[in-house]
Design an enzyme around this catalytic site. Structure first.
Site, PDB file in Angstrom:
ATOM      1  N   HIS A 189     -34.336 -23.713  10.983  1.00  0.00           N
ATOM      2  CA  HIS A 189     -35.402 -22.970  11.375  1.00  0.00           C
ATOM      3  C   HIS A 189     -36.872 -23.544  11.291  1.00  0.00           C
ATOM      4  O   HIS A 189     -37.590 -22.686  10.916  1.00  0.00           O
ATOM      5  CB  HIS A 189     -35.211 -21.348  11.020  1.00  0.00           C
ATOM      6  CG  HIS A 189     -34.146 -20.659  11.679  1.00  0.00           C
ATOM      7  ND1 HIS A 189     -33.558 -19.520  11.064  1.00  0.00           N
ATOM      8  CD2 HIS A 189     -33.800 -20.882  12.984  1.00  0.00           C
ATOM      9  CE1 HIS A 189     -32.678 -19.016  11.897  1.00  0.00           C
ATOM     10  NE2 HIS A 189     -32.696 -19.812  12.971  1.00  0.00           N
ATOM     11  N   HIS A 289     -26.969 -22.274  23.114  1.00  0.00           N
ATOM     12  CA  HIS A 289     -27.866 -21.220  22.077  1.00  0.00           C
ATOM     13  C   HIS A 289     -27.633 -19.838  22.595  1.00  0.00           C
ATOM     14  O   HIS A 289     -27.361 -19.598  23.937  1.00  0.00           O
ATOM     15  CB  HIS A 289     -29.419 -21.427  22.162  1.00  0.00           C
ATOM     16  CG  HIS A 289     -30.243 -20.681  21.240  1.00  0.00           C
ATOM     17  ND1 HIS A 289     -31.029 -19.690  21.720  1.00  0.00           N
ATOM     18  CD2 HIS A 289     -30.047 -20.418  19.984  1.00  0.00           C
ATOM     19  CE1 HIS A 289     -31.676 -19.225  20.938  1.00  0.00           C
ATOM     20  NE2 HIS A 289     -31.002 -19.548  19.609  1.00  0.00           N
TER      21      HIS A 289
HETATM   22 MG   LIG Z   1     -31.543 -22.224  16.056  1.00  0.00          MG
END
Ligand SMILES: [Mg+2]
Length: 380
Positions: A189, A289
């Site tokens: 992240h 994603h």
């Molecule tokens: Mg990610």
């Protein structure tokens, strides 16, 4: 066939769109601009004024028209364009009575391997999440941090040595918990600098992670390429990008081994299919994603079905529980062995449930992020 109505729908924390036609076929899509759904909804309404009265089957033409009519792009606008593109593919599939992927060359696989989400604010919770996923039949877990998913209101501080060494030990704990039976998709992240990312990447190599995701902020392609050149585990990145051109910048630098296009952000099924082909030319895998609703999952499965270089599908936790179960009819089916079945229903294979618009209220996302102990903003 003509488009008669374009209707953005804010349901729970998602932005969906329904595109209605004069033949009664309704297409469903979703925007991936989750931080700015209100802006993306406004862009859907604006694009809708162009689409009404048009033939929904001219998907690439409408894509080009909406993309190129002005100077302005970015996530909110591309989320809108993506939602509409997905809805148009849904209409096309329903019109011909076939899944959308059948119009893109057909399927190359019957099932799509997934990674399951694991969250936790302690290592015990994270380890338990991995073990639970294994017991449920999943063979890969992701959204899996070597740090912790602590609340945003907890100030962050660790020394450099603790940050790196604790993270290496934590990944070791994950591996010890499940052995080689579960692949670990390690999610950073964007919390590290390039040199930190290299130290951590080298430190966890012995635990054979499937990939190392977003070790640094993705804004600088050269930095991502630098990290990739120094470590021996694959980098996954791309969830923030909105165009084929950004993916080309990554691929041409050998900065990525698994591309992560968000079908609801990169221009829909049209955009994601092109990105998968760019990656295929470099033997790079595709891991779509997908932190969104079951509509996004079904759109992703259209890419998973037909892309030879599809590798793994992100599968968000809790598709089977309310409010998602109150919202849609036709969620992806888990086979109990860590795969989702490639859908066979016409279009993208999912529709709104009757009453969803009334029964699932919007949950707005507020502006909240995490601070360092010194008061400055950090990435998490
Ligand atoms: Mg990610």
């Amino acid at each position: 066939m003509k488009i008669t109505k374009v209707e953005p729908l804010f349901l729970d924390k998602f932005l969906l769109v329904q595109v209605h036609t004069d033949e009664g076929i309704i297409g469903l899509g979703e925007s991936g601009a989750w931080g700015f759904l209100e802006a993306s909804g406004a862009a859907i309404e604006k694009f809708g004024r162009y689409l009404i009265g048009k033939d929904p089957m001219l998907i690439e033409h409408h894509w080009q028209y909406m993309y190129r009519f002005s100077h302005f792009r970015g996530a909110a606008i591309m989320g809108a364009l993506s939602a509409l593109d997905i809805a148009l593919w849904d209409i096309a599939g329903k019109h011909f009575g076939v899944p959308a992927y059948a119009l893109l060359g057909g399927k190359v696989r019957d099932r799509a391997r997934v990674y399951y989400h694991v969250f936790g604010d302690t290592t015990d919770v994270l380890v338990k999440g991995i073990v639970d996923a294994k017991e449920r039949g999943f063979t890969a877990v992701g959204h899996l941090t070597p740090f912790l998913d602590e609340e945003r209101d907890v100030p962050y501080f660790k020394t450099h040595a603790s940050k790196i060494n604790d993270a290496i030990d934590t990944v070791g704990m994950y591996r010890d918990a499940v052995g080689p039976d579960v692949d670990l998709c390690i999610e950073i992240h964007r919390r590290m600098t390039p040199t930190e990312a290299v130290q951590l990447g080298l430190g966890i190599e012995k635990y054979t992670p499937y990939f190392f995701e977003d070790p640094v902020t993705p804004d600088n392609f050269d930095e991502m390429a630098y990290v990739a050149s120094k470590i021996n585990i694959p980098i996954a990145t791309g969830e923030r990008f909105t165009s084929i051109w950004e993916f080309e910048q990554l691929l041409s630098r050998n900065a990525v081994q698994y591309v992560r296009p968000d079908v609801c952000l990169v221009g829909g099924i049209t955009g994601a299919k092109k990105i998968a082909a760019l990656a295929e030319a470099r033997h790079v895998g595709v891991v779509p994603h997908n932190p969104l609703s079951p509509v996004s999952t079904m759109a992703c499965l259209q890419i998973a079905a037909g892309a030879p270089n599809f590798a793994l599908q992100e599968y968000p936790i809790g598709e089977e529980i309310p409010p998602k179960s109150d919202m849609v009819d036709g969620s992806a089916e888990h086979d109990g062995e860590g795969f989702l079945m490639i859908p066979t229903r016409p279009g993208i294979g999912i529709d709104l449930k009757p009453g969803a618009k009334e029964n699932v209220p919007m949950v707005p996302r507020e502006v909240v992020t995490r601070l360092h102990k010194d008061g400055s903003v950090i990435d998490q």
